[in-house]
Enzyme design. Sequence first.
Site, PDB file in Angstrom:
ATOM      1  N   GLN A  19       0.948  -1.288   0.040  1.00 17.95           N
ATOM      2  CA  GLN A  19      -0.099  -0.181   0.199  1.00 17.95           C
ATOM      3  C   GLN A  19       0.722   1.090  -0.070  1.00 17.95           C
ATOM      4  O   GLN A  19       0.269   2.318  -0.882  1.00 17.95           O
ATOM      5  CB  GLN A  19      -0.821   0.055   1.826  1.00 17.95           C
ATOM      6  CG  GLN A  19      -1.710   1.432   1.468  1.00 17.95           C
ATOM      7  CD  GLN A  19      -2.231   1.543   0.251  1.00 17.95           C
ATOM      8  OE1 GLN A  19      -3.374   0.448  -0.682  1.00 17.95           O
ATOM      9  NE2 GLN A  19      -3.129   2.821   0.354  1.00 17.95           N
ATOM     10  N   GLU A  20       2.098   1.251   0.959  1.00 14.64           N
ATOM     11  CA  GLU A  20       2.664   2.483   0.808  1.00 14.64           C
ATOM     12  C   GLU A  20       3.870   2.741  -0.252  1.00 14.64           C
ATOM     13  O   GLU A  20       4.105   3.922  -0.726  1.00 14.64           O
ATOM     14  CB  GLU A  20       3.845   2.459   2.184  1.00 14.64           C
ATOM     15  CG  GLU A  20       2.886   2.159   3.525  1.00 14.64           C
ATOM     16  CD  GLU A  20       2.364   4.200   3.950  1.00 14.64           C
ATOM     17  OE1 GLU A  20       1.606   4.183   3.171  1.00 14.64           O
ATOM     18  OE2 GLU A  20       2.602   4.526   5.170  1.00 14.64           O
TER      19      GLU A  20
END
Length: 481
Positions: free
Chosen positions: A326-327
């Site tokens: 996600q990051e």
Amino acid sequence: MSRTTAGFPWSWHSGSSAAKIFPALVALALPACVLLQGCAEKKSHLELIRERGAIHVATRPGPTTYQRNDQGEERGLEYELVRLFAATQGIDVKFIPADGREQITGLLGSGQADLAAAGLARTFRPDDPLVYGPGFQWVTRQVVYRYGYIRPSSPADIPPHKLHVTRNALAPEDLERLRFRYPHLNLVLHEDKDSFELLEMVEYGKILYAVAASNEVVWSRTSLPELRAAFDLTSPEPLGWAVSRSRGDDSLIKAIRDFHDHIRNDGRLAGLLEQAYPFADSFDYVEARSFIDRYNEVLPELKPYFMSAADELGFDWRLLAAISYQESHWNKAARSPTGVRGLMMLTKQTARQVGISDRLDPVLSVHGGARYLSTLIDKIPERVPEPDRTWFALASYNVGFGHLEDARVITQKNGGDPDSWADVKKRLPLLTEHKWYSQTRFGYARGQEPVQFVGNIRKYYTMLMHLTYGDAGPVRNSGHP
């Protein structure tokens, strides 16, 4: 002269016919009294289960129901639901794997199993030996094909190709109806395969068309993104738990109905369905394809870093990998215009807080992110149950712990449960409205972002669980939903 014997308020002559008949009446009455007393003491099915301390559950093994691997890890929607139900009754669970409806019905009828939680569809036949609880999931039987191949619009479009079906994919009456209406349809029945094996064969082009339940198709898309549903073969039908009608005791089915009503109303059922089927509402082919490609091409190099950090702090490595995807999309050199860097996209302040000197070092970045998540989890009140505690920690990872607390205060003011992620995530977006953030300690925040952040991580985590089942590594309660 007549006399009255103490204890009986009537009189008789010792030589009378009544006196001769009375002992016989007493002899007949005593067994009846014993029988009535026995009936009064007879315990309900649910009481017997509670005395035993465990409910015996017949289930059909599969990714959408119940699975147990060689490491003893268990999963599946039915597994999670049964665990919740057992917890409400203060009992343990013993799962009994079974092969199909006939064997499940036999286990229930013989008393070897108390409950069937096996993705069973209600038949509505008057001679059905099972009694069903509420339908908690509705499915259809679908014809599936591979993206890029010819899409049929009805069974008539499939010949001269074959339609592959497993033994349990269609009810006997549906199968006969299909044969009757489409006599030229070449049906291939597989006795030794399940629906997921056929779906894999479709994904890799080994067969063109197969039948599967809609929930099985949705679940499979997390790892088989080329699958597509062509059309429905059946009308929607409810899946639910079942007990044997032959017991003549509705104590268990009543408890089941109460339980399902409760988890439907408090949002836990919706949460479990969301976790089990991350692409149920919308399927983004590009996102799924990209994730699986990077899973195959990039993750193998990074996996040791996630497993090392997970081992240090007791997390499931897949949760850390989902946060990293996600990051940074697993980009070791990721940078953002705001100055966050690395696999876990740490700020300078966070890196200093967890003792990380080089944010672009993949090992340090993953360990730093794991340490930071651990500190956030420890900040969440212990009364908050899992998995909500982890979701709260992830939200504060994104928006900050102070803003999360503000949203929990707003939730409580609105009559919601501040310890429930389902309730708090509805109020986080209110932090963008002056009416609400003006009442908070930490003020304005882009409250929709942590909701999307947590939702994405849950989706990626579920996909990794599907793709790497049995490879979880050490897990601590606060890091494993």
